[in-house]
Design an enzyme around this catalytic site. Structure first.
Site, PDB file in Angstrom:
ATOM      1  N   ARG A 157       1.065  -1.253   0.043  1.00  0.00           N
ATOM      2  CA  ARG A 157       0.161   0.129   0.072  1.00  0.00           C
ATOM      3  C   ARG A 157       0.573   1.372  -0.027  1.00  0.00           C
ATOM      4  NH1 ARG A 157      -0.618   2.653   4.466  1.00  0.00           N
ATOM      5  NH2 ARG A 157      -2.501   3.584   4.472  1.00  0.00           N
ATOM      6  N   ASP A 172      -0.583   9.318   5.885  1.00  0.00           N
ATOM      7  CA  ASP A 172      -0.077   8.463   7.159  1.00  0.00           C
ATOM      8  C   ASP A 172       1.160   9.397   7.812  1.00  0.00           C
ATOM      9  OD1 ASP A 172      -1.797   6.576   6.204  1.00  0.00           O
ATOM     10  OD2 ASP A 172      -0.286   5.402   5.467  1.00  0.00           O
TER      11      ASP A 172
END
Ligand code: 9D3
Length: 259
Positions: A157, A172
């Site tokens: 990912r 993130d």
């Protein structure tokens, strides 16, 4: 990126490699995933990959030969770029897997993950073949396959082009090192349970302050270990030091934040 998994149960990876984000990453040509049965590399008549431990004792030990043969074969196949793969042994004694490790591995061109179901691996696999040993946490599983899937999912990912913009991996890295604040959507009242008033107020600075406070409380209550490396202001640190243990997250914020 190329990722090979050595396993005696390659069929366990069929669903995981084919579906959702990983399946799309494969279709887009961002990652090549293969589950390889290392029993195919056993050089003996009965295709055995394990044997009794020298020195006695219970359980079986995974032999060195089939694992070396499989990894060396995969290295040759993927060696066009001349770069050596990371050879990762999934084992309960490994280094705890973290997001930082996922980021590090996402920079590699070739990963080989080795999964076992044994009391042990012949130590020469660790000494002369493996570059990393990983565990996904302190609980006992039946083998290294599910840990390998976890590592692969978190690494893939992060590869450019895998995630859409909204769920981008870049988001993130904006993260604060704190747990997320509570989220709500419509209706404003569900079975008499109301959405916190502040979120309906349209007052953006108050909303931001409430969310920050909720994140701090949630982290304080559930994951105090995260606080030492979180980015906190001096004021926030002092406030957290003043809190009693097990403070109610939502109620405390309303008492503290809205008065
Ligand atoms: C009594 C010694 N056991 C070690 C704790 C033996 C043992 C139990 C379970 C050996 C291997 C396994 C199978 N687990 C893995 O291979 C494994 C694993 C895990 O069980 N938990 C978290 N991460 C990992 S990575 C590989």
């Amino acid at each position: 990126m190329k990722i090979d998994v050595l396993t005696l149960f390659p069929e366990m990876f069929d669903g995981v490699f084919g579906a959702s984000i990983l399946g799309k990453a494969k279709e887009k040509g961002i990652v090549e995933l293969a589950a390889v049965n290392f029993r195919e590399y056993a050089n003996n008549k009965h295709n055995t990959v394990d044997d009794y431990p020298y020195g006695g004792g219970g359980g079986m030990v995974l032999k060195a030969e089939p694992v070396f043969a499989a990894v060396e074969d995969l290295m040759q196949e993927a060696a066009e770029g001349g770069r050596k793969p990371r050879v990762i042994l999934m084992c309960p004694q490994g280094e705890p897997f973290t997001q930082k490790k996922a980021e590090e591995l996402s920079q590699e061109e070739h990963l080989v993950l080795i999964c076992g179901h044994y009391e042990g691996y012949d130590e020469r696999i660790r000494q002369y073949l493996v570059t990393d040993e990983l565990s996904i946490g302190d609980y006992v599983l039946t083998g290294g396959e599910i840990p390998a899937m976890t590592v692969i999912d978190s690494v893939v990912r992060l590869l450019p082009g895998v995630l859409g913009n909204e769920t981008s991996a870049v988001t993130d890295s904006y993260s604060t090192g704190l747990l997320e604040y509570p989220h709500y959507t419509r209706p404003a009242v569900f079975r008499d349970w109301e959405v916190p008033e502040v979120l309906l107020s349209g007052h953006h600075s108050r909303i931001e302050a409430w969310r920050r406070e909720q994140s701090l409380l949630r982290t304080f209550n559930r994951r105090p270990d995260l606080l030492s490396s979180a980015e906190l202001t001096e004021k926030e640190r002092k406030w957290l030091e003043s809190l009693p243990l097990q403070l109610e997250e939502e109620g405390a914020a309303q008492d503290d934040g809205n008065k």
